[in-house]
Structure formats: structure tokens, C-alpha cells
Design an enzyme around this catalytic site. Structure first.
Site, mmCIF file in Angstrom:
data_model
loop_
_atom_site.group_PDB
_atom_site.id
_atom_site.type_symbol
_atom_site.label_atom_id
_atom_site.label_comp_id
_atom_site.label_asym_id
_atom_site.label_seq_id
_atom_site.Cartn_x
_atom_site.Cartn_y
_atom_site.Cartn_z
ATOM 1 N N HIS A 141 0.847 -1.200 0.000
ATOM 2 C CA HIS A 141 0.000 0.000 0.000
ATOM 3 C C HIS A 141 0.874 1.239 0.000
ATOM 4 O O HIS A 141 2.077 1.152 0.264
ATOM 5 C CB HIS A 141 -0.896 0.035 1.256
ATOM 6 C CG HIS A 141 -0.115 0.172 2.530
ATOM 7 N ND1 HIS A 141 0.594 -0.876 3.087
ATOM 8 C CD2 HIS A 141 0.117 1.237 3.349
ATOM 9 C CE1 HIS A 141 1.196 -0.471 4.192
ATOM 10 N NE2 HIS A 141 0.936 0.805 4.364
ATOM 11 N N ASP A 157 0.901 5.079 2.010
ATOM 12 C CA ASP A 157 0.241 5.700 3.152
ATOM 13 C C ASP A 157 -0.516 6.939 2.669
ATOM 14 O O ASP A 157 0.015 7.728 1.883
ATOM 15 C CB ASP A 157 1.273 6.075 4.229
ATOM 16 C CG ASP A 157 1.880 4.832 4.874
ATOM 17 O OD1 ASP A 157 1.260 3.757 4.799
ATOM 18 O OD2 ASP A 157 2.985 4.938 5.451
ATOM 19 N N ARG A 194 9.001 -8.764 15.243
ATOM 20 C CA ARG A 194 9.349 -7.422 14.767
ATOM 21 C C ARG A 194 8.357 -6.436 15.356
ATOM 22 O O ARG A 194 7.160 -6.731 15.439
ATOM 23 C CB ARG A 194 9.289 -7.392 13.239
ATOM 24 C CG ARG A 194 9.494 -6.031 12.639
ATOM 25 C CD ARG A 194 9.927 -6.114 11.186
ATOM 26 N NE ARG A 194 10.249 -4.787 10.719
ATOM 27 C CZ ARG A 194 9.369 -3.966 10.159
ATOM 28 N NH1 ARG A 194 8.140 -4.364 9.955
ATOM 29 N NH2 ARG A 194 9.732 -2.761 9.790
ATOM 30 N N HIS A 220 4.755 0.196 -0.169
ATOM 31 C CA HIS A 220 5.601 -0.594 0.723
ATOM 32 C C HIS A 220 4.782 -1.721 1.333
ATOM 33 O O HIS A 220 3.542 -1.724 1.243
ATOM 34 C CB HIS A 220 6.225 0.301 1.805
ATOM 35 C CG HIS A 220 5.210 1.099 2.582
ATOM 36 N ND1 HIS A 220 4.615 2.245 2.092
ATOM 37 C CD2 HIS A 220 4.671 0.905 3.807
ATOM 38 C CE1 HIS A 220 3.771 2.720 2.980
ATOM 39 N NE2 HIS A 220 3.766 1.916 4.034
HETATM 40 C C1 LIG Z 1 -7.513 -1.146 4.775
HETATM 41 C C2 LIG Z 1 -7.238 -0.018 5.341
HETATM 42 C C3 LIG Z 1 -6.357 0.150 6.575
HETATM 43 C C4 LIG Z 1 -6.035 1.611 6.558
HETATM 44 C C5 LIG Z 1 -7.331 2.177 6.076
HETATM 45 C C6 LIG Z 1 -7.643 1.318 4.859
HETATM 46 O O1 LIG Z 1 -8.958 1.355 4.436
HETATM 47 C C7 LIG Z 1 -6.716 1.750 3.706
HETATM 48 C C8 LIG Z 1 -5.434 2.398 4.218
HETATM 49 C C9 LIG Z 1 -4.897 1.828 5.519
HETATM 50 C C10 LIG Z 1 -3.933 2.768 6.178
HETATM 51 C C11 LIG Z 1 -2.493 2.601 5.686
HETATM 52 C C12 LIG Z 1 -1.603 3.597 6.424
HETATM 53 C C13 LIG Z 1 -1.902 3.711 7.910
HETATM 54 C C14 LIG Z 1 -3.422 3.738 8.208
HETATM 55 C C15 LIG Z 1 -3.677 4.002 9.672
HETATM 56 C C16 LIG Z 1 -4.079 4.733 7.307
HETATM 57 O O2 LIG Z 1 -4.317 5.884 7.556
HETATM 58 O O3 LIG Z 1 -4.389 4.139 6.101
HETATM 59 C C17 LIG Z 1 -4.041 2.473 7.641
HETATM 60 C C18 LIG Z 1 -5.549 2.253 7.856
HETATM 61 C C19 LIG Z 1 -5.856 1.368 9.073
HETATM 62 O O4 LIG Z 1 -5.083 0.515 9.442
HETATM 63 O O5 LIG Z 1 -6.939 1.535 9.643
HETATM 64 O O1 LIG Z 2 5.433 -2.146 10.112
HETATM 65 C C1 LIG Z 2 5.970 -1.689 9.110
HETATM 66 O O2 LIG Z 2 7.177 -1.648 8.942
HETATM 67 C C2 LIG Z 2 5.123 -1.096 7.997
HETATM 68 C C3 LIG Z 2 3.671 -1.024 8.350
HETATM 69 C C4 LIG Z 2 2.939 -0.034 7.508
HETATM 70 O O3 LIG Z 2 3.287 0.166 6.384
HETATM 71 C C5 LIG Z 2 1.809 0.728 8.080
HETATM 72 O O4 LIG Z 2 1.437 0.499 9.254
HETATM 73 O O5 LIG Z 2 1.270 1.589 7.361
HETATM 74 FE FE LIG Z 3 2.304 1.961 5.560
#
Ligand SMILES: C=C1C[C@]23C[C@@]1(O)CC[C@H]2[C@@]12CCC[C@@](C)(C(=O)O1)[C@H]2[C@@H]3C(=O)O
Ligand SMILES: O=C(O)CCC(=O)C(=O)O
Ligand SMILES: [Fe+2]
Length: 340
Positions: free
Chosen positions: A199, A201, A266, A256
């Protein structure tokens, strides 16, 4: 100049290769530093930061709190969940069926919110809350310094225009602690499991730090997965979708993933720097010069982008939905290109 540091990793997958990860030394002379940061953001969307001045005790204290929480029995940890979106979660990532081999704590980075949620996480919630707030404060400073360097390197007039959004009391930044348990079965050969699927961020900038166990990989422009060797005393920075938009695509958010194939656990701690929910996101004025360089994106608020993010799967390319000229083939290809 961006200084690539050699990578050596135990983790490989079908398509990986050893390559340099740019390293940014924050103690470098400032004008050279800002150019180096811009170059790393443009070329990789990812770099390592050294000489960041974050006291190692601050990192160690959060690491200790995380380790203590994740070592608790499941029924105790579940009291801090489910993560919807904040709190304790395991296996499920987000609300749309994504799964990974991990457990995590997802916290809003606002001090009041940290104090509140800490009561469900730790027996000594005051201590937990103090340690998290302290970490958020220092890592926020590193983020703001990098954003100021970005602005300087890009020649943007408003010198603190980006960092101001992160310092704002209403900033929607979050902190995530991921715990990837060791593989129970010893595989013959190289069998990876997905800890956190591919994905980008969604936020502006991500500041990641992990313990001494590898697993993070970035997807390069050449279409290869590049393993990132762990570096527990330093930070890794990733360009997020919002910074891609603010630079009108000059920077690109980096895809990533995290793999788990080790015998050791980890743990990563990740700060996702985001603007306030009602902030309108659009390319910085200096990044557009019509007619030849129009904005590639429609303007949208962070709240709108977050809503799109949470309505899609982890690996979806959500930015395609906000392109100024959206064509139908992009819409269908925005879904799940990078699921793994
Ligand atoms: C599947 C998902 C988890 C996520 C929200 C989402 O719908 C798509 C993006 C995901 C992500 C990736 C980066 C960190 C995070 C907190 C964010 O803002 O988008 C996670 C979301 C999550 O884990 O809730
Ligand atoms: O744990 C990691 O090193 C990456 C996890 C990640 O990409 C995320 O939490 O958005
Ligand atoms: Fe991430």
C-alpha cells in the site's frame, strides 16, 4: 547528493534486488540538505534519516511500553479493541477485509486522545500516556523539520506552510505500533508471509522506526521489491499520497509492505503526519504554472480523502479517484493492483 547506503537483507521475494536506500544526514549544511531531501523524495519517495537528535531513551521507553502491552494475554489486549479505527487490532487491517500476520495499536496523536485511550491499554495508563506523548512530540519535530526542508528545497514562499499543518492542534496525525510475531513453523527455503500488505500511506509523511528485525520492503520505480535493512536508532521517512498531491506529482508516495519470515518478533512504531480534517488539499501554488503545468488533481479535504481511503482496500490506488481528468480505465484499474 543523496547517499545510498548498501542494503543487505535476509528477506527476499520473487522480485527483489539489493540497492541503495538514500540516507539523509540532518546535521548537514542546510541549503545542501534541503536539495538532498527533495532529490530523495523525487527519486525514491523514501529515505533514512540519521543525526536526528531524538534521544534514544524516548525511543527505548516507547519500545518497552509496546513490548509490555504485546506480551499480555490476548484476552487482556482485546480490552483495548477492536480497532475501529483506534485501539488494539489483530489480523484485520482496516474495515474492508484486509488481513495480515500482525497485531497493532492504532492511536490518534492528539494528547487528549492519547490520555483517554491509554486507560484501556495499560495498567499504569499515566505512564503509558506520558511515554506515547513524549514520543509523538519528538517525532513530530523531526517531521516538521523535514517538511520545512522540503518547502525550502522546492522554493515555496510560505516557509512553514506544511509543518504548520502538523503542529496544528487539530492535526489528524496518528501513531501506530505494529507487532509481527515470529513464524511458529520453520519453513524450508524462503517462505514469506505477509505482515502488512502492499500500500501507500494516505497522509503527508510517514516516520517509521523498528526494532532490529527486518521485514519492510519498498516498491521501486523499476518494479522491484527492495528490502529495507532495519536500523533501530534511526528513522525511515516515506512520502504519502497527500504530499504527492501537494507537489503536483513531483514527489510520489511510495508503495511498501512488511513481510514476516523471521524467527524473531518485529515491532515498528510509525507516525503518520496528517493535516486537520477540514484542510483543503491541492498542489502548492509554486507547483503549478498553467497552461503547461496544470494541477493534476482536484482539490479535496483531508476528511474526503480519508473517507475514500477507508471505503477502499489497503492496496487500492485511491489517488486515481482525485485526478483532474479522470478516465474510466483509471477508475477500474485503481482497485487492488498491488494485493499480495
Ligand atoms: C484497509 C485499510 C487500513 C487503513 C485504512 C484502509 O482502508 C486503507 C489504508 C490503511 C492505512 C495505511 C496507512 C496507515 C493507516 C492508519 C491509514 O491511515 O491508512 C491504515 C488504515 C488502518 O489501518 O486503519
Ligand atoms: O510495520 C511496518 O514496517 C510497515 C507497516 C505499515 O506500512 C503501516 O502500518 O502503514
Ligand atoms: Fe504503511
Amino acid at each position: 547528493m543523496v547517499v545510498p547506503s548498501p542494503t543487505s537483507s535476509k528477506i527476499t521475494s520473487n522480485k527483489t534486488r539489493a540497492m541503495g536506500i538514500p540516507t539523509i544526514d540532518l546535521s548537514m549544511e542546510r541549503s545542501q540538505l534541503s536539495q538532498t531531501v527533495v532529490k530523495a523524495c523525487e527519486e525514491y519517495g523514501f529515505f533514512r534519516v540519521v543525526n536526528h537528535n531524538v534521544p534514544k531513551e524516548v525511543i527505548a521507553r516507547l519500545e518497552e511500553e509496546g513490548a509490555e502491552f504485546f506480551s499480555k494475554p490476548s484476552h487482556e489486549k482485546r480490552r483495548a479493541g477492536p480497532a475501529s479505527p483506534f485501539g488494539y487490532g489483530f489480523t484485520n487491517i482496516g474495515p474492508n477485509g484486509d488481513i495480515g500476520d500482525l497485531e497493532y495499536l492504532l492511536l490518534h496523536a492528539n494528547p487528549l486522545s492519547i490520555a483517554q485511550i491509554s486507560k484501556t491499554i495499560a495498567n499504569d495508563s499515566t505512564k503509558f500516556s506520558t511515554v506515547v506523548k513524549e514520543y509523538v512530540e519528538v517525532v513530530k519535530e523531526v517531521t516538521c523539520e523535514i517538511l520545512d526542508l522540503v518547502v525550502e528545497g522546492l522554493g515555496v514562499a510560505d516557509k512553514s506552510g506544511l509543518s504548520r499543518l502538523i503542529r496544528d492542534f487539530d492535526s489528524d496525525s496518528v501513531l501506530r505500533m505494529n507487532h509481527y510475531p515470529p513464524l511458529k513453523v520453520k519453513w524450508k527455503g524462503n517462505k514469506n508471509s505477509i505482515g502488512f500488505g502492499a500500500h501507500s500511506d494516505p497522509q503527508m509523511l510517514t516516520i517509521m522506526r523498528s526494532n532490529d528485525v527486518g521485514g519492510l520492503q519498498i516498491y521501486t520505480r523499476e518494479g522491484l521489491w527492495l528490502p529495507v535493512p532495519p536500523d533501530p536508532t534511526n528513522f525511515f521517512v516515506m512520502v504519502g499520497d497527500v504530499l504527492q498531491v501537494m507537489t503536483n506529482g513531483k514527489f510520489m508516495s511510495v508503495r511498501h509492505r512488511a513481510l514476516t519470515n523471521t524467527s524473531e518478533a518485529r515491532m515498528s512504531m510509525i507516525y503518520f503526519a496528517a493535516p486537520p480534517l477540514d484542510w483543503w488539499i491541492a498542489p502548492l501554488p509554486e507547483m503549478v504554472s498553467p497552461p503547461e503545468n496544470e494541477s493534476v488533481y482536484k482539490a479535496f479535504t483531508w476528511a474526503q480523502y480519508k473517507e475514500a481511503t477507508y471505503s477502499l482496500r489497503l492496496g487500492d490506488s485511491r489517488l486515481d479517484l482525485f485526478r483532474a481528468q479522470i478516465d474510466t480505465h483509471l477508475l477500474s484499474s485503481s482497485q487492488s493492483q498491488f494485493q499480495c
